[in-house]
Design a protein around this motif. Sequence first.
Motif, short mmCIF file in Angstrom:
data_model
loop_
_atom_site.label_atom_id
_atom_site.label_comp_id
_atom_site.label_asym_id
_atom_site.label_seq_id
_atom_site.Cartn_x
_atom_site.Cartn_y
_atom_site.Cartn_z
N ILE A 202 3.82 -96.21 0.01
CA ILE A 202 4.79 -96.71 -0.96
C ILE A 202 4.91 -95.73 -2.13
CG2 ILE A 202 5.32 -98.55 -2.61
CD1 ILE A 202 3.90 -100.50 -0.73
N GLY A 203 3.75 -95.26 -2.61
CA GLY A 203 3.75 -94.31 -3.72
C GLY A 203 4.48 -93.02 -3.38
N LEU A 204 4.24 -92.48 -2.19
CA LEU A 204 4.91 -91.25 -1.77
C LEU A 204 6.43 -91.46 -1.69
CD1 LEU A 204 2.45 -90.08 1.03
CD2 LEU A 204 2.81 -88.99 -1.20
N ASP A 205 6.84 -92.64 -1.21
CA ASP A 205 8.27 -92.93 -1.10
C ASP A 205 8.89 -93.14 -2.49
OD1 ASP A 205 8.12 -92.70 1.60
OD2 ASP A 205 8.18 -94.84 2.02
N VAL A 206 8.14 -93.78 -3.38
CA VAL A 206 8.65 -94.06 -4.73
C VAL A 206 8.99 -92.75 -5.46
CG1 VAL A 206 7.93 -94.81 -7.04
CG2 VAL A 206 7.68 -96.35 -5.08
N VAL A 207 8.11 -91.76 -5.37
CA VAL A 207 8.37 -90.51 -6.10
C VAL A 207 9.53 -89.73 -5.49
CG1 VAL A 207 6.00 -90.31 -6.93
CG2 VAL A 207 6.63 -89.22 -4.77
N ARG A 208 9.95 -90.10 -4.27
CA ARG A 208 11.11 -89.44 -3.64
C ARG A 208 12.40 -90.25 -3.81
NH1 ARG A 208 7.29 -88.06 0.98
NH2 ARG A 208 7.77 -90.11 1.84
N THR A 209 12.28 -91.51 -4.19
CA THR A 209 13.45 -92.40 -4.25
C THR A 209 14.29 -92.14 -5.50
OG1 THR A 209 12.26 -94.12 -3.03
CG2 THR A 209 14.20 -94.81 -4.28
N ASP A 210 15.56 -91.89 -5.29
CA ASP A 210 16.51 -91.66 -6.40
C ASP A 210 15.94 -90.70 -7.44
OD1 ASP A 210 18.55 -93.32 -5.39
OD2 ASP A 210 17.59 -95.11 -6.19
N ARG A 211 15.24 -89.67 -6.95
CA ARG A 211 14.57 -88.74 -7.87
C ARG A 211 15.56 -87.91 -8.68
NH1 ARG A 211 14.05 -86.81 -2.70
NH2 ARG A 211 14.79 -84.71 -2.24
N THR A 212 16.85 -87.94 -8.30
CA THR A 212 17.85 -87.20 -9.07
C THR A 212 18.23 -87.92 -10.37
OG1 THR A 212 19.69 -88.24 -7.90
CG2 THR A 212 18.82 -86.18 -6.98
N LEU A 213 17.85 -89.20 -10.49
CA LEU A 213 18.23 -89.99 -11.66
C LEU A 213 17.24 -89.81 -12.82
CD1 LEU A 213 19.30 -93.39 -10.02
CD2 LEU A 213 20.76 -91.46 -10.66
N VAL A 214 17.79 -89.74 -14.01
CA VAL A 214 16.96 -89.63 -15.22
C VAL A 214 16.02 -90.83 -15.34
CG1 VAL A 214 17.03 -89.61 -17.75
CG2 VAL A 214 18.66 -88.22 -16.45
N PHE A 215 16.47 -91.99 -14.88
CA PHE A 215 15.70 -93.23 -14.99
C PHE A 215 14.28 -93.06 -14.45
CE2 PHE A 215 14.35 -97.36 -13.25
CZ PHE A 215 14.55 -98.20 -14.34
N TYR A 216 14.14 -92.35 -13.33
CA TYR A 216 12.82 -92.23 -12.70
C TYR A 216 12.01 -91.04 -13.19
CZ TYR A 216 13.75 -96.14 -9.63
OH TYR A 216 13.99 -97.40 -9.15
N GLU A 217 12.49 -90.38 -14.24
CA GLU A 217 11.64 -89.39 -14.92
C GLU A 217 10.54 -90.12 -15.70
OE1 GLU A 217 14.12 -85.37 -15.85
OE2 GLU A 217 14.49 -87.04 -17.22
N ASN A 218 10.82 -91.39 -16.01
CA ASN A 218 9.86 -92.23 -16.72
C ASN A 218 8.86 -92.80 -15.72
OD1 ASN A 218 8.50 -94.33 -18.04
ND2 ASN A 218 10.29 -94.85 -19.30
N GLU A 219 7.58 -92.45 -15.88
CA GLU A 219 6.56 -92.90 -14.94
C GLU A 219 6.44 -94.42 -14.90
OE1 GLU A 219 1.90 -91.83 -13.79
OE2 GLU A 219 2.66 -91.43 -15.81
#
Length: 462
Positions: A202-219
């Motif tokens: 799950i963690g590996l997938d999370v860091v790849r999901t919508d990684r182009t969005l600024v939203f997921y720069e926030n840990e």
Amino acid sequence: MGNSNAVAFKKDGGGAMKNSSSEELDSYYPVRPECIADVPKTRFKARVGKTLSERRWNAAFSKEGYLDIAGVLRRIQRGGIHPSIKGAVWEFLLGCFDPESTFQERNQLREQRREQYAAWKSECQKIVPVIGSGKIITSAIVSDDGQPIVADDGQPIVSDDGQLIKSATNTSKSQDNNDATPVDNGDFDKKMIQWKLSLHQIGLDVVRTDRTLVFYENEANQAKLWDILAVYAWMDKDIGYVQGMSDICSPMVILLENEADSYWCFERAMRRLRENFKCTTSSMGVQSQLSTLAQIVKTVDPKLHQHLEELDGGEYLFAFRMLMVLFRREFSFVDSLYLWEVMWAMEYNPNIYSSYDDKRQPNLSELLYDDKPNDKHKLKEYGKFERNNLKTGAAEQNNSALAVFLVASVLETKHRRLMKEAKGLDDVVQILGEISGNLDAKKALDEALKVHKKYLKQAKKS
């Protein structure tokens, strides 16, 4: 009604649709500057008089809180939902709330669900304390037989930030860390191990999901997505976590500020998609939809179906990803959300809320169609696609999802190229891969409805 992250996430504020453009809508979900060239162009534009606006949405409620769902569906089917209210509207489309409930009833239900989610999350946290810590796990914490994985110094493995995962050293044979859910049989032990094994995936997938969005720069936002998926995998022990679920869950995390609300929205979405993710050693869950797709193409475009069969593509596995994650890879983030909400509006059944909350747990289709509409007014509370299925008697088959007809329409529009250029399955995959970023969601849905109509007509003849 639930707040939307989109409002706070937007760069320049305001929910009006004056001169709304795709650029203005993109600003609700900003893309990291270095990724702009790599993401599909957004084609959807909010249109005054067609797109469901915040003003129209608020006006759709009575003083007590009853929702005019028929009017809302009409508006969504014509032009989607403005980002400022997407989260709140999705909760109704996915069956989280009953349109015939009051504001007070929904507020009480929301609080109950938040408490329930908190209890489940606490249950998971007792087993793996990293859950709820604002961190995620990307390394395996147990081996395949459930034994804790330790570092070279013999200490329990640590998370990415160096935090000890002490509870992970205990196997499910011990009840010390799981007071809420007693371990009472070998099957549960296996489920516990499987759940622990899934956490790093799950963690590996999370860091790849919508990684182009600024939203997921926030840990913290990544951790929110990870927590929801971890809790869902704990609760749905039959399926657990399967790759692709993060793509379905991510928009809920972005659209709904409260984590519990995001969880319940995702849980309701999974009720629709769950069978796609159910896999065994001999079959994939999505196989039933692929079989339906094959039947549809065989009916509406027999020459193309025969050509695909000759290429050894008769099982339609090349369409696997489109159906699993509902075209998330084929559209921009904004366009994929538009596609989903219009599909959900078109497939909407007013019995969806009561069917999900029914304690008898019978066949879902039996509940959805247990109370068929007898008058035109009630019929308006069904989505356009669902209404057509009701009229033709196709609804109760419960396997002709609009997404399947959408894939069929894509194949039909590519008929000429597929017939001329596809000499093998790799060519089919390449031709379909080129549609990424080039599809117009509205036109694609219009074509899907045409294929649906054509299929019903042809099927009736045969």
